[in-house]
Design a protein around this motif. Structure first.
Motif, mmCIF file in Angstrom:
data_model
loop_
_atom_site.group_PDB
_atom_site.id
_atom_site.type_symbol
_atom_site.label_atom_id
_atom_site.label_comp_id
_atom_site.label_asym_id
_atom_site.label_seq_id
_atom_site.Cartn_x
_atom_site.Cartn_y
_atom_site.Cartn_z
ATOM 1 N N THR A 194 -1.374 6.497 -14.643
ATOM 2 C CA THR A 194 -2.360 5.845 -15.507
ATOM 3 C C THR A 194 -3.731 5.713 -14.868
ATOM 4 N N ALA A 195 -3.775 5.312 -13.600
ATOM 5 C CA ALA A 195 -5.053 4.984 -12.951
ATOM 6 C C ALA A 195 -5.703 6.210 -12.331
ATOM 7 N N ASP A 196 -7.040 6.184 -12.264
ATOM 8 C CA ASP A 196 -7.756 7.206 -11.501
ATOM 9 C C ASP A 196 -8.500 6.612 -10.312
ATOM 10 N N ARG A 197 -8.592 5.280 -10.277
ATOM 11 C CA ARG A 197 -9.138 4.585 -9.120
ATOM 12 C C ARG A 197 -8.194 3.447 -8.729
ATOM 13 N N LEU A 198 -8.316 2.975 -7.480
ATOM 14 C CA LEU A 198 -7.465 1.907 -6.971
ATOM 15 C C LEU A 198 -8.288 0.890 -6.197
ATOM 16 N N VAL A 199 -7.909 -0.373 -6.364
ATOM 17 C CA VAL A 199 -8.317 -1.435 -5.455
ATOM 18 C C VAL A 199 -7.023 -1.997 -4.884
ATOM 19 N N VAL A 200 -6.870 -1.968 -3.564
ATOM 20 C CA VAL A 200 -5.648 -2.411 -2.902
ATOM 21 C C VAL A 200 -5.989 -3.579 -1.987
ATOM 22 N N ILE A 201 -5.232 -4.663 -2.101
ATOM 23 C CA ILE A 201 -5.452 -5.810 -1.224
ATOM 24 C C ILE A 201 -4.141 -6.199 -0.547
ATOM 25 N N ALA A 202 -4.269 -6.867 0.577
ATOM 26 C CA ALA A 202 -3.126 -7.403 1.321
ATOM 27 C C ALA A 202 -3.606 -8.626 2.077
ATOM 28 N N ARG A 203 -2.791 -9.672 2.044
ATOM 29 C CA ARG A 203 -3.142 -10.928 2.725
ATOM 30 C C ARG A 203 -4.523 -11.422 2.313
ATOM 31 N N GLY A 204 -4.849 -11.220 1.035
ATOM 32 C CA GLY A 204 -6.097 -11.714 0.489
ATOM 33 C C GLY A 204 -7.328 -10.920 0.826
ATOM 34 N N ARG A 205 -7.166 -9.781 1.520
ATOM 35 C CA ARG A 205 -8.309 -8.989 1.948
ATOM 36 C C ARG A 205 -8.240 -7.570 1.384
ATOM 37 N N LEU A 206 -9.401 -6.953 1.264
ATOM 38 C CA LEU A 206 -9.473 -5.599 0.737
ATOM 39 C C LEU A 206 -8.917 -4.604 1.749
ATOM 40 N N VAL A 207 -8.020 -3.740 1.275
ATOM 41 C CA VAL A 207 -7.439 -2.680 2.100
ATOM 42 C C VAL A 207 -8.020 -1.322 1.719
ATOM 43 N N ALA A 208 -8.217 -1.102 0.413
ATOM 44 C CA ALA A 208 -8.740 0.191 -0.037
ATOM 45 C C ALA A 208 -9.446 0.027 -1.369
ATOM 46 N N ASP A 209 -10.467 0.825 -1.575
ATOM 47 C CA ASP A 209 -11.213 0.907 -2.831
ATOM 48 C C ASP A 209 -11.640 2.361 -2.955
ATOM 49 N N SER A 210 -10.847 3.151 -3.699
ATOM 50 C CA SER A 210 -11.074 4.595 -3.711
ATOM 51 C C SER A 210 -10.441 5.215 -4.943
ATOM 52 N N THR A 211 -10.605 6.524 -5.078
ATOM 53 C CA THR A 211 -9.868 7.246 -6.109
ATOM 54 C C THR A 211 -8.395 7.305 -5.709
ATOM 55 N N VAL A 212 -7.544 7.528 -6.704
ATOM 56 C CA VAL A 212 -6.116 7.680 -6.409
ATOM 57 C C VAL A 212 -5.893 8.886 -5.510
ATOM 58 N N ASP A 213 -6.570 9.985 -5.789
ATOM 59 C CA ASP A 213 -6.386 11.201 -4.996
ATOM 60 C C ASP A 213 -6.751 10.974 -3.531
ATOM 61 N N ASP A 214 -7.860 10.314 -3.277
ATOM 62 C CA ASP A 214 -8.262 10.069 -1.890
ATOM 63 C C ASP A 214 -7.293 9.124 -1.185
ATOM 64 N N PHE A 215 -6.787 8.132 -1.921
ATOM 65 C CA PHE A 215 -5.868 7.167 -1.322
ATOM 66 C C PHE A 215 -4.544 7.824 -0.943
ATOM 67 N N VAL A 216 -4.077 8.735 -1.769
ATOM 68 C CA VAL A 216 -2.765 9.366 -1.558
ATOM 69 C C VAL A 216 -2.847 10.545 -0.595
ATOM 70 N N ALA A 217 -4.032 11.061 -0.337
ATOM 71 C CA ALA A 217 -4.181 12.262 0.498
ATOM 72 C C ALA A 217 -3.412 12.139 1.802
ATOM 73 N N GLY A 218 -2.542 13.122 2.062
ATOM 74 C CA GLY A 218 -1.752 13.143 3.287
ATOM 75 C C GLY A 218 -0.447 12.385 3.217
ATOM 76 N N ALA A 219 -0.169 11.733 2.088
ATOM 77 C CA ALA A 219 1.089 10.983 1.916
ATOM 78 C C ALA A 219 1.938 11.668 0.848
ATOM 79 N N PRO A 220 3.266 11.539 0.916
ATOM 80 C CA PRO A 220 4.131 12.184 -0.078
ATOM 81 C C PRO A 220 3.961 11.629 -1.490
ATOM 82 N N SER A 221 3.565 10.353 -1.608
ATOM 83 C CA SER A 221 3.460 9.719 -2.916
ATOM 84 C C SER A 221 2.536 8.514 -2.815
ATOM 85 N N LEU A 222 2.186 7.962 -3.970
ATOM 86 C CA LEU A 222 1.388 6.736 -3.993
ATOM 87 C C LEU A 222 2.143 5.597 -3.330
#
Length: 232
Positions: A194-222
């Motif tokens: 569904t998504a084409d961009r992501l905002v990811v947080i952990a412990r109340g802080r920003l971890v990632a703010d990017s496209t889905v493709d850039d976030f997943v790059a180099g990993a087997p899956s989201l």
């Protein structure tokens, strides 16, 4: 645009959100991801004026939610599917919301049909709605004012496969129309579809703010990319 600027929320000594900054721009479906307890729900509640920030700002269209005169015409939100009074019929629940925000009554029938709740379903009382039907009613309420911004928390909860497919297409269509769409979810496979961009947080802080493709790059899956990003 949805904007968090150095947003923080404390409950006594507990820090739920810690200096969070990100922007959700029009024209995209943005997935909002984080583990349990990461601060996602608290952040969404601050955007909607349900929690007051301890510091920073939570803005929608450059304004705080509580300053909006007719909020349903500017922001469609779903935080809890079972939002209707148990004794009120589905159509009457939406009609009350429409009247309170200056929305024409004919829009109630439109969103009931859009959400697959027209006919007999519209006459059911809140207590008689299944989980999936209650979720569809919550989505219908979010769409009622035809808003430029949608902010949804776990919107596919309780939906059957046909409902999930319908909602996915709806969100992508809304984004294609230039609207701002933020969707919080724990379902990685659905977010990937569904998504084409992501905002990811952990412990109340920003971890990632990017496209889905850039976030997943180099990993087997989201899912793998997410677990790697929030580890530690």
């Amino acid at each position: 645009m949805i904007l968090a600027e150095q947003l923080s929320k404390r409950y006594g000594r507990t820090v739920a959100v810690d200096g969070l900054s990100f922007a959700v721009r029009p024209g995209h479906v943005t997935g909002f991801l984080g583990p349990n307890g990461s601060g996602k729900s608290t952040t969404m509640r601050m955007f909607l004026g349900l929690d007051r920030p301890s510091a920073g700002r939570a803005l929608i269209g450059g304004r705080r939610y509580d300053s909006l005169r007719h909020p349903l015409r500017e922001v469609g939100a779903l935080l809890e599917g079972r939002c209707a009074h148990p004794g009120r019929r589905a159509a009457h629940h939406l009609l009350y919301l429409a009247r309170s925000n200056g929305i024409p009554a004919r829009r109630v029938d439109e969103v009931l049909a859009l959400a697959g709740l027209d006919g007999a379903a519209a006459r059911r009382r809140g207590r008689g709605l299944s989980l999936g039907m209650a979720q569809r009613l919550g989505i219908a309420a979010a769409l009622l004012g035809d808003p430029p911004v949608l902010l949804l928390d776990e919107p596919v909860n309780g939906l059957d496969p046909e409902g999930v497919h319908w909602l996915r297409a709806l969100l992508r269509r809304y984004a294609a129309e230039g609207r701002t769409v933020l969707v919080s979810s724990h379902l990685m496979a659905e977010t990937a579809l569904t998504a084409d961009r992501l905002v990811v947080i952990a412990r109340g802080r920003l971890v990632a703010d990017s496209t889905v493709d850039d976030f997943v790059a180099g990993a087997p899956s989201l899912e793998d990319a997410f677990l790697r990003a929030v580890a530690g």
